[in-house]
Enzyme design. Sequence first.
Site, PDB file in Angstrom:
ATOM      1  N   LYS A  21      32.806  46.397  36.080  1.00 28.27           N
ATOM      2  CA  LYS A  21      33.754  46.684  37.168  1.00 28.27           C
ATOM      3  C   LYS A  21      33.110  47.623  38.197  1.00 28.27           C
ATOM      4  O   LYS A  21      33.257  47.446  39.394  1.00 28.27           O
ATOM      5  CB  LYS A  21      35.027  47.291  36.575  1.00 28.27           C
ATOM      6  N   GLU A  64      37.039  43.212  48.061  1.00 27.21           N
ATOM      7  CA  GLU A  64      37.199  41.844  47.567  1.00 27.21           C
ATOM      8  C   GLU A  64      36.848  40.763  48.585  1.00 27.21           C
ATOM      9  O   GLU A  64      37.587  39.813  48.779  1.00 27.21           O
ATOM     10  CB  GLU A  64      38.636  41.650  47.059  1.00 27.21           C
ATOM     11  N   LYS A  72      42.711  50.236  43.568  1.00 26.77           N
ATOM     12  CA  LYS A  72      43.913  49.524  44.024  1.00 26.77           C
ATOM     13  C   LYS A  72      45.151  50.239  43.474  1.00 26.77           C
ATOM     14  O   LYS A  72      45.244  50.463  42.268  1.00 26.77           O
ATOM     15  CB  LYS A  72      43.916  48.081  43.519  1.00 26.77           C
ATOM     16  N   HIS A  76      42.759  33.476  37.102  1.00 31.87           N
ATOM     17  CA  HIS A  76      43.932  34.081  37.735  1.00 31.87           C
ATOM     18  C   HIS A  76      44.692  33.128  38.665  1.00 31.87           C
ATOM     19  O   HIS A  76      45.880  33.308  38.874  1.00 31.87           O
ATOM     20  CB  HIS A  76      43.540  35.336  38.521  1.00 31.87           C
ATOM     21  N   ARG A 123      33.671  40.444  44.023  1.00 25.07           N
ATOM     22  CA  ARG A 123      34.846  40.905  43.268  1.00 25.07           C
ATOM     23  C   ARG A 123      35.790  39.746  42.953  1.00 25.07           C
ATOM     24  O   ARG A 123      36.565  39.804  42.013  1.00 25.07           O
ATOM     25  CB  ARG A 123      35.555  42.013  44.065  1.00 25.07           C
ATOM     26  N   ARG A 136      49.714  62.311  53.242  1.00 26.89           N
ATOM     27  CA  ARG A 136      48.611  61.425  53.679  1.00 26.89           C
ATOM     28  C   ARG A 136      47.453  61.371  52.684  1.00 26.89           C
ATOM     29  O   ARG A 136      46.333  61.014  53.031  1.00 26.89           O
ATOM     30  CB  ARG A 136      48.077  61.835  55.051  1.00 26.89           C
ATOM     31  N   HIS A 191      50.532  39.558  31.685  1.00 29.34           N
ATOM     32  CA  HIS A 191      49.497  39.128  32.629  1.00 29.34           C
ATOM     33  C   HIS A 191      48.233  38.588  31.927  1.00 29.34           C
ATOM     34  O   HIS A 191      47.754  37.495  32.232  1.00 29.34           O
ATOM     35  CB  HIS A 191      49.142  40.304  33.551  1.00 29.34           C
ATOM     36  N   ASN A 248      38.550  37.242  39.402  1.00 27.18           N
ATOM     37  CA  ASN A 248      39.799  36.466  39.417  1.00 27.18           C
ATOM     38  C   ASN A 248      39.718  35.193  38.576  1.00 27.18           C
ATOM     39  O   ASN A 248      40.607  34.340  38.654  1.00 27.18           O
ATOM     40  CB  ASN A 248      40.180  36.096  40.851  1.00 27.18           C
ATOM     41  N   GLU A 258      41.323  40.319  29.647  1.00 23.03           N
ATOM     42  CA  GLU A 258      40.515  40.615  30.840  1.00 23.03           C
ATOM     43  C   GLU A 258      39.048  40.871  30.442  1.00 23.03           C
ATOM     44  O   GLU A 258      38.130  40.563  31.197  1.00 23.03           O
ATOM     45  CB  GLU A 258      41.068  41.832  31.594  1.00 23.03           C
ATOM     46  N   HIS A 282      48.319  33.265  37.548  1.00 25.88           N
ATOM     47  CA  HIS A 282      49.413  33.834  38.341  1.00 25.88           C
ATOM     48  C   HIS A 282      50.574  32.859  38.455  1.00 25.88           C
ATOM     49  O   HIS A 282      51.740  33.252  38.417  1.00 25.88           O
ATOM     50  CB  HIS A 282      48.922  34.195  39.753  1.00 25.88           C
TER      51      HIS A 282
END
Length: 333
Positions: free
Chosen positions: A213, A223, A135, A234, A227, A113, A251, A231, A177, A238
């Site tokens: 960041k 997000e 993340k 993106h 945040r 956990r 990416h 993107n 990025e 994507h």
Amino acid sequence: MKITVHTKTKEYPVIQERGILKRAEEVIGRSGHVFLVSDDGVPEQWRKILQEQYPEAHMHVFANGEQSKNFDTLKTLLEDMLEHHVSRADTVIALGGGVVGDLAGFAAASYMRGIAYVNIPTTTLSQIDSSIGGKTAIDLNGHKNCVGAFWQPDMVLVDTEVLDTLSPRHYSNGLAEAIKEGLTFDEELFAVFEKDDYREHIDEIISRCLNIKKNVVEHDEREAGERKLLNFGHTIGHAYESSHGLNEYLHGECVGMGMMAIMNNEELKSRLAAVLQRLHLPVSCESDPEEVFRLLLNDKKADHGRITIVQVDEIGKGYLQDISTEDLREKLI
Ligand SMILES: NC(=O)c1ccc[n+]([C@@H]2O[C@H](COP(=O)([O-])OP(=O)(O)OC[C@H]3O[C@@H](n4cnc5c(N)ncnc54)[C@H](O)[C@@H]3O)[C@@H](O)[C@H]2O)c1
Ligand SMILES: [Zn+2]
């Protein structure tokens, strides 16, 4: 540079220092045992430096590449942790790019956990983007980052020296990025890329990105608002990534082309194109616009034919904009 990231669940230091990998054990200074995780694409010279500081610790090394971000690799990793009697009081230390960070982070989040986790990112992408924010994830049936958890690290050590062995392609990929963060948040950061000697400013580039960041994550951990500005590029990026089967382009390369496609301001666009070319990043994507549009709508939840995108008209000032999906479609042609 040392910054402290404050989140609802945890407060943790991010320390950026050239050569800090050699002092990892001293800086981490934790009680309990450690379990090391890396992949076989991280040069042995870096893995050895860490291993030598923890002669008793086991290092789990899996095959490098996105295809390892799956249940099988996770299962093998968790089984190895169990076999080595990793307990709740122990710490996972990840040494590698975003793949190692995401996988080891998710293993740390789920094992018993949740146990402590220290991240030592070794690619530009992971130092700039994925190492802070909490993340963690694996992919499922071709769906990227489909299964995961928010699990903040206990510490992040950023050593720009390890970037010296990174391939030029991966080096530039991560910097896409940073260019994005310059365009949306930091005019001076973007200006660094307009110079020929940007590589000599790598420490400044990384520290500016870490600060951006940190601020964004602190204000918007899950997000809900700010945040989302990260993107930029993106939404279309994507879709480019999916249309090429996640293999042809990396990416960051897709983010660069996605920023080019979405931007309205022609002067800014030509400045961005010059920067991307300087870094040998692609500027436009050869793909079927209808296919890209279809993938884009699958990926994003369009609400009654409208969609929220990130736009930049002035460097350093990204903003959210609600546009019609038809307007977005036109940007692809
Ligand atoms: N968690 C997040 O917030 C977040 C954000 C962005 C991306 N990601 C994830 O990150 C992953 C991509 O990360 P990445 O671009 O770092 O790729 P990666 O981890 O696959 O690393 C790229 C390649 O470089 C090798 N490598 C790593 N360090 C090296 C070094 N110092 N010298 C030479 N080679 C080295 C790796 O073994 C690999 O082959 C994706 O899975 C993506 O989903 C996560
Ligand atoms: Zn990204």
